[in-house]
Design a protein around this motif. Structure first.
Motif, PDB file in Angstrom:
ATOM      1  N   HIS A 264       0.890  -1.247   0.030  1.00 36.97           N
ATOM      2  CA  HIS A 264       0.069  -0.015   0.003  1.00 36.97           C
ATOM      3  C   HIS A 264       0.893   1.395   0.107  1.00 36.97           C
ATOM      4  N   ASP A 265       2.211   0.992  -0.117  1.00 40.87           N
ATOM      5  CA  ASP A 265       2.978   2.211  -0.391  1.00 40.87           C
ATOM      6  C   ASP A 265       3.135   3.066   1.109  1.00 40.87           C
ATOM      7  N   ALA A 266       2.883   2.668   1.972  1.00 40.27           N
ATOM      8  CA  ALA A 266       2.861   3.351   3.414  1.00 40.27           C
ATOM      9  C   ALA A 266       4.212   3.491   3.516  1.00 40.27           C
ATOM     10  N   GLN A 267       4.716   4.819   4.142  1.00 40.44           N
ATOM     11  CA  GLN A 267       6.278   4.785   4.239  1.00 40.44           C
ATOM     12  C   GLN A 267       6.341   4.932   5.926  1.00 40.44           C
ATOM     13  N   THR A 268       5.224   5.469   6.439  1.00 44.41           N
ATOM     14  CA  THR A 268       5.363   5.311   7.878  1.00 44.41           C
ATOM     15  C   THR A 268       4.392   4.803   8.835  1.00 44.41           C
ATOM     16  N   HIS A 269       4.686   4.433  10.210  1.00 47.66           N
ATOM     17  CA  HIS A 269       3.840   3.758  11.017  1.00 47.66           C
ATOM     18  C   HIS A 269       3.675   4.616  12.376  1.00 47.66           C
ATOM     19  N   ALA A 270       2.478   4.778  12.727  1.00 52.19           N
ATOM     20  CA  ALA A 270       2.363   5.652  13.768  1.00 52.19           C
ATOM     21  C   ALA A 270       1.880   4.752  15.120  1.00 52.19           C
ATOM     22  N   ILE A 271       2.562   5.249  16.263  1.00 52.13           N
ATOM     23  CA  ILE A 271       2.443   4.409  17.485  1.00 52.13           C
ATOM     24  C   ILE A 271       1.647   5.710  18.450  1.00 52.13           C
ATOM     25  N   LEU A 272       0.267   5.247  18.874  1.00 47.74           N
ATOM     26  CA  LEU A 272      -0.534   6.371  19.476  1.00 47.74           C
ATOM     27  C   LEU A 272      -1.090   5.808  20.808  1.00 47.74           C
ATOM     28  N   PRO A 273      -0.345   5.698  21.789  1.00 46.33           N
ATOM     29  CA  PRO A 273      -0.799   5.273  23.079  1.00 46.33           C
ATOM     30  C   PRO A 273      -1.541   6.341  23.918  1.00 46.33           C
ATOM     31  N   TYR A 274      -2.694   5.965  24.071  1.00 42.48           N
ATOM     32  CA  TYR A 274      -3.639   6.576  24.800  1.00 42.48           C
ATOM     33  C   TYR A 274      -3.278   6.555  26.470  1.00 42.48           C
ATOM     34  N   SER A 275      -2.295   7.063  26.801  1.00 42.53           N
ATOM     35  CA  SER A 275      -1.616   7.121  28.183  1.00 42.53           C
ATOM     36  C   SER A 275      -0.506   7.777  28.238  1.00 42.53           C
ATOM     37  N   THR A 276      -0.596   9.048  29.035  1.00 42.83           N
ATOM     38  CA  THR A 276       0.588   9.837  29.274  1.00 42.83           C
ATOM     39  C   THR A 276       1.753   9.268  29.679  1.00 42.83           C
ATOM     40  N   TYR A 277       1.540   8.205  30.501  1.00 41.12           N
ATOM     41  CA  TYR A 277       2.816   7.486  31.074  1.00 41.12           C
ATOM     42  C   TYR A 277       3.393   6.737  30.010  1.00 41.12           C
ATOM     43  N   LEU A 278       2.778   6.601  28.771  1.00 37.27           N
ATOM     44  CA  LEU A 278       3.640   5.883  27.700  1.00 37.27           C
ATOM     45  C   LEU A 278       3.895   6.900  26.752  1.00 37.27           C
ATOM     46  N   ALA A 279       4.175   8.211  27.143  1.00 39.20           N
ATOM     47  CA  ALA A 279       4.805   9.251  26.261  1.00 39.20           C
ATOM     48  C   ALA A 279       6.054   8.926  25.516  1.00 39.20           C
ATOM     49  N   ARG A 280       6.939   8.256  26.202  1.00 41.30           N
ATOM     50  CA  ARG A 280       8.043   7.995  25.601  1.00 41.30           C
ATOM     51  C   ARG A 280       8.245   6.251  24.863  1.00 41.30           C
ATOM     52  N   PHE A 281       6.953   5.655  24.728  1.00 38.25           N
ATOM     53  CA  PHE A 281       6.961   4.642  24.111  1.00 38.25           C
ATOM     54  C   PHE A 281       7.325   4.667  22.655  1.00 38.25           C
ATOM     55  N   PRO A 282       6.682   5.664  22.198  1.00 35.62           N
ATOM     56  CA  PRO A 282       6.935   5.875  20.623  1.00 35.62           C
ATOM     57  C   PRO A 282       8.624   6.167  20.287  1.00 35.62           C
ATOM     58  N   ALA A 283       9.191   6.937  21.157  1.00 35.52           N
ATOM     59  CA  ALA A 283      10.497   7.019  20.835  1.00 35.52           C
ATOM     60  C   ALA A 283      11.567   5.840  21.029  1.00 35.52           C
ATOM     61  N   TYR A 284      10.991   4.957  22.148  1.00 35.52           N
ATOM     62  CA  TYR A 284      11.560   3.945  22.548  1.00 35.52           C
ATOM     63  C   TYR A 284      11.487   2.902  21.358  1.00 35.52           C
ATOM     64  N   LEU A 285      10.185   2.741  20.734  1.00 39.69           N
ATOM     65  CA  LEU A 285      10.033   2.055  19.494  1.00 39.69           C
ATOM     66  C   LEU A 285      10.815   2.243  18.229  1.00 39.69           C
ATOM     67  N   GLN A 286      11.163   3.796  18.438  1.00 39.86           N
ATOM     68  CA  GLN A 286      11.719   4.123  17.207  1.00 39.86           C
ATOM     69  C   GLN A 286      13.196   3.610  17.155  1.00 39.86           C
ATOM     70  N   GLN A 287      13.979   3.600  17.952  1.00 42.34           N
ATOM     71  CA  GLN A 287      15.215   2.907  18.291  1.00 42.34           C
ATOM     72  C   GLN A 287      15.125   1.446  17.720  1.00 42.34           C
ATOM     73  N   LEU A 288      14.030   0.663  18.541  1.00 40.49           N
ATOM     74  CA  LEU A 288      13.853  -0.553  18.332  1.00 40.49           C
ATOM     75  C   LEU A 288      13.511  -0.903  16.881  1.00 40.49           C
ATOM     76  N   ASP A 289      12.730  -0.151  16.285  1.00 42.37           N
ATOM     77  CA  ASP A 289      12.301  -0.808  14.734  1.00 42.37           C
ATOM     78  C   ASP A 289      13.091  -0.151  13.854  1.00 42.37           C
ATOM     79  N   MET A 290      13.663   1.198  13.888  1.00 46.95           N
ATOM     80  CA  MET A 290      14.345   1.772  13.045  1.00 46.95           C
ATOM     81  C   MET A 290      15.773   1.338  12.837  1.00 46.95           C
ATOM     82  N   GLU A 291      16.429   1.011  14.249  1.00 49.72           N
ATOM     83  CA  GLU A 291      17.851   0.699  14.061  1.00 49.72           C
ATOM     84  C   GLU A 291      17.794  -0.614  13.638  1.00 49.72           C
TER      85      GLU A 291
END
Ligand code: G6P
Length: 562
Positions: free
Chosen positions: A331-358
């Protein structure tokens, strides 16, 4: 016997079959797919130990899922999973195992790496960490001047920072309120200055975390911290009571001046971005206590067991991986969004950036050939509902297809119920709106002025995964992290790449080393770069020569760029 080269994924018949499914489903809306199959939501929902994945709001049907699972078997995902758990050297370019699952093994389990059952060693370190964390938390460990520790400062970067910082924030409601846990990562001096603001050195413990113990940012911050500590407490001997290290490199730890009795070890078969469950999580363990840490480990292990045992068609990490591949490659998608509905998970997307992109930001396959398909996506995200008031406009009406993972909880960690009801009402509303949109006819029927109808319509068919758990707690966090670790690994296998090296970060480091000399030496080597870089270096040197230190709360250094 000559080894057969692995078939590139796009040469496989299963890939061609997926392309046909893509054409077949072109223009088929989620409205239609739901209308045609009243049991769709239950068909495409999977629960694992209290964590639920509803993947029905994706542009898939049973045939697509079947074809994706066929691809997983054809590329040997099931065999690679077993190879990981068997401690094989699946990190081929660095010739080592990637056996982070051994960090979560129960005491009586066996995980053999290079002929040795490593589980006793893992638990030995966990026990040492537990004993140390308990001494800090109980006030039994005293600083150099005899005071108990009130502040813990984790110094590390990348995998030696993002995991602990993400988890400490996620589980802050489970943390000892009497302890101040802070994180320093950036070599930008402002990071350490702001982290240490207001802290009394005599009550501060530094946890220096670096797998290699050669990372320049971490060693620079650690040296600065040590200087500040020794200046404040007046004696080098204070270091012994205020510094501990987490590393695989005992020699460098000693060289830095930390005794190995104050070192917690881990092993080269643990990748930095897969290490939060090792001694790298020491600051986290001090914050939340050994019992909560163990409960997080249980969550990891529950997901590990599921990943190893469930058939691929009912395997949560594999399903996420396959759905991600479907958008990435068909489907030619180039990005993937991580949207936690929890303030406590605010750094979860940043964590997954390293996990996935590295892990999957690679363009060469395990055989050294250029890959011909798109590999890992750009991963990004922010907590809801904040993101709704910022970038969701593009998710709903923009021209990019952005598959999203919505992560939410049935019960709040804290806060009034009304807040949680509103939070989750928004979560469910967003995934509904993204999937089903609002047609022009519906908008017109609602009495919207004709010229505004196109502007106010929503095409829908914007895919989402829903991940729902009871409440954010250590167990659930462990499940979530392991889920994404295994998703990323599975995608690496599907694309035929090695998810466990990161050579792509090296070139910048080498160049920075050289430019540092050019910026900082009185008689620098002749700049030998391109015209742009040469002139930037020279502008910096001119400004540095005139540099005026800002006074606290006063003048700024205005000399750099004017
Ligand atoms: O733990 P360290 O050896 O200090 O490494 C810290 C980080 O730096 C490197 O540049 C890598 O890209 C990361 O994967 C790693 O986590």
């Amino acid at each position: 016997m000559m080894e057969l080269l692995q078939t590139p994924v796009d040469q496989r018949p299963q890939w061609a079959a997926l392309a046909e499914h893509r054409a077949r489903l072109d223009g088929v809306s989620l409205r239609r797919l739901f209308a045609e199959n009243p049991g769709r939501a239950s068909e495409f929902t999977l629960g694992v130990d209290g964590l639920l994945l509803d993947y029905s709001k994706n542009l898939i049907d049973a045939e697509v899922m079947g074809a994706l699972v066929d691809l997983a078997y054809a590329t040997g995902v099931h065999r690679r999973i077993e190879a990981m758990f068997e401690g094989e050297r699946i990190n081929t370019t660095e010739d080592r195992a990637a056996a982070h699952v051994a960090l979560r093994a129960a005491r009586d389990q066996r995980m053999v790496i290079d002929g040795e059952n490593v589980v006793p060693r893992v638990h030995h370190v966990l026990d040492e960490m537990g004993a140390f964390a308990t001494r800090i938390r109980s006030g039994a460990w005293l600083g150099y001047t005899g005071k108990a520790i009130k502040n813990v400062v984790n110094i590390g970067i990348g995998g030696s920072d993002l995991g602990p910082v993400m988890a400490a924030e996620a589980l802050s409601a489970y943390s000892d309120p009497g302890l101040n846990v802070r994180f320093v990562s950036n070599v930008d001096g402002s990071d350490i200055v702001s982290a240490l603001r207001g802290l009394d050195q005599s009550e501060t413990l530094y946890v220096v975390v670096s797998k290699t113990f050669t990372t320049v940012e971490t060693l620079t911050n650690a040296r600065t911290a040590r200087r500040l500590l020794v200046d404040a407490l007046g004696n080098e001997d204070a270091v012994r009571r205020h510094f501990v290290a987490v590393s695989t490199n005992a020699k460098q730890v000693r060289h830095f001046g930390i005794e190995t009795e104050n070192m917690f070890g881990f092993w080269d078969w643990v990748g930095g971005r897969y290490s939060v469950e090792s001694a790298v999580g020491l600051s986290l363990m001090i914050a939340i206590g050994p019992e909560n840490f163990a409960s997080m480990t249980d969550g990891f292990r529950a997901m590990d067991t599921h990943f190893r045992e469930a058939p691929l068609a009912h395997n949560m990490p594999v399903l996420l991986a396959l759905i991600g591949l479907w958008y990435n490659n068909f489907h030619d998608a180039q990005t993937h969004a991580i949207l936690p509905y929890s303030t406590y998970l605010a750094r979860f997307p940043a964590y997954l950036q390293q996990l996935d992109m590295e892990s999957n930001g690679k363009s060469v396959d395990t055989e050294g050939r250029l890959v011909r398909v798109r590999t890992g996506p750009v991963v990004w995200g922010e907590p809801g509902t904040n993101g709704q008031h910022a970038f969701y406009q593009l998710l709903h009406q923009g021209t990019h297809l952005v598959p999203c993972d919505f992560i939410g909880f049935l019960r709040p960690v804290d806060g009034p119920d009304e807040h949680h009801d509103l939070l989750m009402a928004n979560f469910f509303a967003q995934t509904e709106a993204l999937a089903f949109g609002r047609s022009e006819e519906e908008v017109a029927a609602a009495g919207v002025r004709a010229d505004l109808v196109p502007h106010r319509s929503f095409a829908g068919d914007r895919p989402t995964n829903t991940l729902l758990a009871g409440r954010l707690n250590p167990f659930v966090l462990g499940q979530l992290v392991a889920l994404y670790e295994h998703k990323v690994f599975t995608q690496g296998v599907l694309w035929g790449i090695n998810s466990f090296d990161q050579w792509g970060v090296e070139l910048g480091k080498v160049l920075a080393h050289r430019i540092f000399d050019e910026l900082s030496q009185d008689e620098p080597p002749a700049p030998g770069h391109d015209e742009s870089t040469n002139s930037l270096v020279s502008m910096y040197r001119t400004a540095a020569a005139r540099r005026v230190r800002p006074r606290p709360g006063g003048d700024r250094d205005g000399a750099a760029v004017r």
